[in-house]
Design a protein around this motif. Structure first.
Motif, PDB file in Angstrom:
ATOM      1  N   ALA A 120       4.750   7.468  -0.594  1.00 30.73           N
ATOM      2  CA  ALA A 120       4.179   8.048   0.835  1.00 30.73           C
ATOM      3  C   ALA A 120       3.785   6.981   1.794  1.00 30.73           C
ATOM      4  O   ALA A 120       3.976   7.191   3.075  1.00 30.73           O
ATOM      5  N   HIS A 121       3.491   5.711   1.466  1.00 32.15           N
ATOM      6  CA  HIS A 121       3.459   4.767   2.431  1.00 32.15           C
ATOM      7  C   HIS A 121       4.602   4.244   3.164  1.00 32.15           C
ATOM      8  O   HIS A 121       4.798   4.001   4.186  1.00 32.15           O
ATOM      9  N   ALA A 122       5.706   3.985   2.343  1.00 30.51           N
ATOM     10  CA  ALA A 122       7.016   3.975   2.606  1.00 30.51           C
ATOM     11  C   ALA A 122       7.500   5.012   3.820  1.00 30.51           C
ATOM     12  O   ALA A 122       7.995   4.470   5.116  1.00 30.51           O
ATOM     13  N   ALA A 123       7.183   6.291   3.543  1.00 31.06           N
ATOM     14  CA  ALA A 123       7.464   7.374   4.388  1.00 31.06           C
ATOM     15  C   ALA A 123       6.679   6.933   5.612  1.00 31.06           C
ATOM     16  O   ALA A 123       7.462   7.281   6.867  1.00 31.06           O
ATOM     17  N   GLU A 124       5.619   6.780   5.636  1.00 32.44           N
ATOM     18  CA  GLU A 124       4.788   6.761   6.763  1.00 32.44           C
ATOM     19  C   GLU A 124       5.315   5.698   7.790  1.00 32.44           C
ATOM     20  O   GLU A 124       4.951   5.447   9.069  1.00 32.44           O
ATOM     21  N   ARG A 125       5.867   4.441   7.255  1.00 38.05           N
ATOM     22  CA  ARG A 125       6.240   3.602   7.757  1.00 38.05           C
ATOM     23  C   ARG A 125       7.727   3.484   8.105  1.00 38.05           C
ATOM     24  O   ARG A 125       8.361   2.742   8.809  1.00 38.05           O
ATOM     25  N   GLY A 126       8.200   4.825   7.889  1.00 39.78           N
ATOM     26  CA  GLY A 126       9.675   5.158   8.427  1.00 39.78           C
ATOM     27  C   GLY A 126      10.545   4.267   7.661  1.00 39.78           C
ATOM     28  O   GLY A 126      11.733   3.768   8.140  1.00 39.78           O
ATOM     29  N   ALA A 127      10.404   3.707   6.287  1.00 39.43           N
ATOM     30  CA  ALA A 127      11.244   2.850   5.582  1.00 39.43           C
ATOM     31  C   ALA A 127      11.421   3.571   4.214  1.00 39.43           C
ATOM     32  O   ALA A 127      10.842   4.472   3.597  1.00 39.43           O
ATOM     33  N   ASP A 128      12.634   3.131   3.759  1.00 42.26           N
ATOM     34  CA  ASP A 128      12.850   3.452   2.182  1.00 42.26           C
ATOM     35  C   ASP A 128      12.239   3.050   0.982  1.00 42.26           C
ATOM     36  O   ASP A 128      11.714   1.892   1.299  1.00 42.26           O
ATOM     37  N   VAL A 129      12.253   3.641   0.092  1.00 41.01           N
ATOM     38  CA  VAL A 129      11.497   3.350  -1.041  1.00 41.01           C
ATOM     39  C   VAL A 129      12.355   1.935  -1.787  1.00 41.01           C
ATOM     40  O   VAL A 129      13.760   2.279  -1.748  1.00 41.01           O
ATOM     41  N   PRO A 130      11.867   0.672  -1.875  1.00 34.49           N
ATOM     42  CA  PRO A 130      12.716  -0.134  -2.401  1.00 34.49           C
ATOM     43  C   PRO A 130      13.275   0.131  -3.713  1.00 34.49           C
ATOM     44  O   PRO A 130      12.633   0.839  -4.663  1.00 34.49           O
ATOM     45  N   ASP A 131      14.463  -0.241  -4.253  1.00 29.36           N
ATOM     46  CA  ASP A 131      15.084  -0.267  -5.410  1.00 29.36           C
ATOM     47  C   ASP A 131      14.529  -1.630  -6.450  1.00 29.36           C
ATOM     48  O   ASP A 131      14.789  -1.475  -7.626  1.00 29.36           O
ATOM     49  N   ARG A 132      13.831  -2.339  -5.930  1.00 26.84           N
ATOM     50  CA  ARG A 132      13.097  -3.471  -6.630  1.00 26.84           C
ATOM     51  C   ARG A 132      11.901  -3.803  -5.737  1.00 26.84           C
ATOM     52  O   ARG A 132      11.855  -3.646  -4.712  1.00 26.84           O
ATOM     53  N   PRO A 133      10.691  -4.726  -6.318  1.00 30.04           N
ATOM     54  CA  PRO A 133       9.469  -4.943  -5.749  1.00 30.04           C
ATOM     55  C   PRO A 133       9.942  -5.741  -4.647  1.00 30.04           C
ATOM     56  O   PRO A 133      10.571  -6.754  -4.563  1.00 30.04           O
ATOM     57  N   MET A 134       9.432  -5.265  -3.405  1.00 31.39           N
ATOM     58  CA  MET A 134       9.723  -5.972  -1.976  1.00 31.39           C
ATOM     59  C   MET A 134       8.468  -7.211  -2.159  1.00 31.39           C
ATOM     60  O   MET A 134       7.322  -6.738  -1.938  1.00 31.39           O
ATOM     61  N   LEU A 135       8.769  -8.423  -2.035  1.00 33.11           N
ATOM     62  CA  LEU A 135       7.870  -9.541  -2.106  1.00 33.11           C
ATOM     63  C   LEU A 135       7.580 -10.354  -0.845  1.00 33.11           C
ATOM     64  O   LEU A 135       8.686 -10.576  -0.369  1.00 33.11           O
ATOM     65  N   PHE A 136       6.331 -10.562  -0.561  1.00 30.38           N
ATOM     66  CA  PHE A 136       6.290 -11.662   0.239  1.00 30.38           C
ATOM     67  C   PHE A 136       4.876 -12.463  -0.093  1.00 30.38           C
ATOM     68  O   PHE A 136       4.272 -11.933  -1.075  1.00 30.38           O
ATOM     69  N   LEU A 137       4.701 -13.440   0.844  1.00 30.36           N
ATOM     70  CA  LEU A 137       3.523 -14.396   0.107  1.00 30.36           C
ATOM     71  C   LEU A 137       2.223 -14.196   1.545  1.00 30.36           C
ATOM     72  O   LEU A 137       2.774 -14.425   2.678  1.00 30.36           O
ATOM     73  N   LYS A 138       1.246 -14.535   1.114  1.00 34.61           N
ATOM     74  CA  LYS A 138       0.083 -14.888   1.729  1.00 34.61           C
ATOM     75  C   LYS A 138      -0.279 -16.059   1.313  1.00 34.61           C
ATOM     76  O   LYS A 138      -0.611 -16.472   0.112  1.00 34.61           O
ATOM     77  N   PRO A 139      -0.928 -17.197   2.020  1.00 31.82           N
ATOM     78  CA  PRO A 139      -1.237 -18.665   1.864  1.00 31.82           C
ATOM     79  C   PRO A 139      -2.815 -18.445   1.560  1.00 31.82           C
ATOM     80  O   PRO A 139      -3.354 -17.544   1.595  1.00 31.82           O
ATOM     81  N   PRO A 140      -3.458 -19.582   0.953  1.00 29.60           N
ATOM     82  CA  PRO A 140      -4.808 -19.671   0.460  1.00 29.60           C
ATOM     83  C   PRO A 140      -5.673 -19.291   1.796  1.00 29.60           C
ATOM     84  O   PRO A 140      -6.914 -18.844   1.598  1.00 29.60           O
ATOM     85  N   ASN A 141      -5.412 -19.572   3.068  1.00 33.88           N
ATOM     86  CA  ASN A 141      -6.113 -19.634   4.192  1.00 33.88           C
ATOM     87  C   ASN A 141      -6.597 -18.287   4.351  1.00 33.88           C
ATOM     88  O   ASN A 141      -7.520 -17.950   5.186  1.00 33.88           O
ATOM     89  N   THR A 142      -5.888 -17.221   3.877  1.00 35.14           N
ATOM     90  CA  THR A 142      -5.967 -15.748   4.094  1.00 35.14           C
ATOM     91  C   THR A 142      -7.187 -15.153   3.480  1.00 35.14           C
ATOM     92  O   THR A 142      -7.665 -14.186   3.693  1.00 35.14           O
TER      93      THR A 142
END
Length: 242
Positions: free
Chosen positions: A55-77
Motif C-alpha cells: 500500500a505504501h508503494a501504491a501511495e508513492r506511485g511505485a511498483d512493488v520491488p521483486d527484491r528488497p530495495m536497500l539504502f543506507l543512513k549513517p550514524p549521524n541520523t
C-alpha cells in the motif's frame, strides 16, 4: 524482556532492564524521568528498506520491488526518544513509522532459517524523509541522511516480546496517520537479514529498518510524533524548523 540505554544521574552510560516506567541496573532502580534515555543501539550503519508494504508503494506511485530495495543512513541520523529533530530548510519532510531490527553479533551470509539468531531485538523507528531533495537524487543523501533523521527507541525488546502480526501506528499531535501490521511486510525480517548480509557484514548494534506502511504525510514545525509498535512501546519525538 525490555532493555534501555540511559545516562544515570552521575553521568554514566548504562544498559538496564526496563519495566513499568523504571529502569534497573545492578542494585539500583531509577524512575525513567530521572535519567536521560539514549538510543537503544549505537549502529555503525542503518540499512533501510524501501517499499516493503504494497500500500505504501501504491501511495508513492511505485511498483512493488521483486527484491528488497536497500539504502543506507549513517550514524549521524540517530536520535533518541524525546529528542527534537531539526527539519532541513524549507523542504517538504514526511514521517515514516518503521519496525527496527537491532543486530546482536557480527554476521555475514546468514541463512534465512538462522536469521533471528543474530537479532538482539526490536525497537521503533521513524525514517524522517526530506522528499524535496529525495525526489531529485538517486543516492538520497540529502533526502535521508541529515542529522537526526532516524529516531530510535525507547527500548530494545527481545524477539519473544514482539508478535509476528504486531501492530504499528504513527500519530502526529495525537492524530493517527499510519496504522498497519508487520504481518503485511512484503519481505520478512528473516528475508531482509539474509539479503543484507549477502552483501555486507553487519556489526553488533547495526540496525535494519524494515519499511513503512501507507499514510506518510508532511511534518510541520512543532509537531509531536509518536511511533508505537506492539510489544515494544512508543517512541516520541518532536520536530522544529530553524
Amino acid at each position: 524482556m525490555h532493555w534501555m540505554r540511559f545516562r544515570d544521574p552521575a553521568g554514566a552510560v548504562r544498559r538496564g532492564e526496563y519495566a513499568d516506567g523504571t529502569v534497573s541496573f545492578g542494585d539500583r532502580t531509577y524512575d525513567v524521568d530521572d535519567v536521560e534515555v539514549l538510543p537503544p543501539a549505537e549502529p555503525s550503519k542503518i540499512v533501510c528498506v524501501g517499499r516493503n508494504y504494497a500500500a505504501h508503494a501504491a501511495e508513492r506511485g511505485a511498483d512493488v520491488p521483486d527484491r528488497p530495495m536497500l539504502f543506507l543512513k549513517p550514524p549521524n541520523t540517530v536520535a533518541s526518544d524525546g529528542d527534537t529533530v531539526t527539519l532541513p530548510g524549507d523542504n517538504y519532510v514526511e514521517h515514516e513509522a518503521e519496525l527496527a531490527v537491532v543486530v546482536g553479533e557480527q554476521c555475514r551470509n546468514v541463512d534465512e532459517a538462522d536469521a533471528l539468531d543474530v537479532v538482539a531485538g526490536f525497537t521503533c523507528a521513524d525514517d524522517v524523509s526530506n522528499r524535496t531533495d529525495q525526489s531529485e537524487e538517486q543516492n538520497w543523501v540529502r533526502g535521508k541522511a541529515f542529522d537526526g533523521a532516524c529516531p530510535l527507541g525507547p527500548v530494545l525488546a527481545t524477539p519473544d516480546e514482539v508478535p509476528d502480526d504486531a501492530s504499528i501506528e504513527l500519530r502526529v499531535n495525537g492524530e493517527t496517520r499510519q496504522s498497519a501490521s508487520i504481518e503485511q511486510f512484503i519481505f520478512s525480517v528473516a528475508e531482509l537479514v539474509a539479503e543484507v548480509t549477502a552483501y555486507m557484514t553487519l556489526e553488533p548494534g547495526d540496525v535494519i529498518i524494515t519499511g513503512t506502511p501507507e499514510g506518510v504525510d508532511e511534518l510541520a514545525d512543532g509537531d509531536e510524533v509518536e511511533v508505537e509498535v506492539e510489544g515494544i512501546g512508543t517512541l516520541t519525538h518532536d520536530v522544529e524548523r530553524r
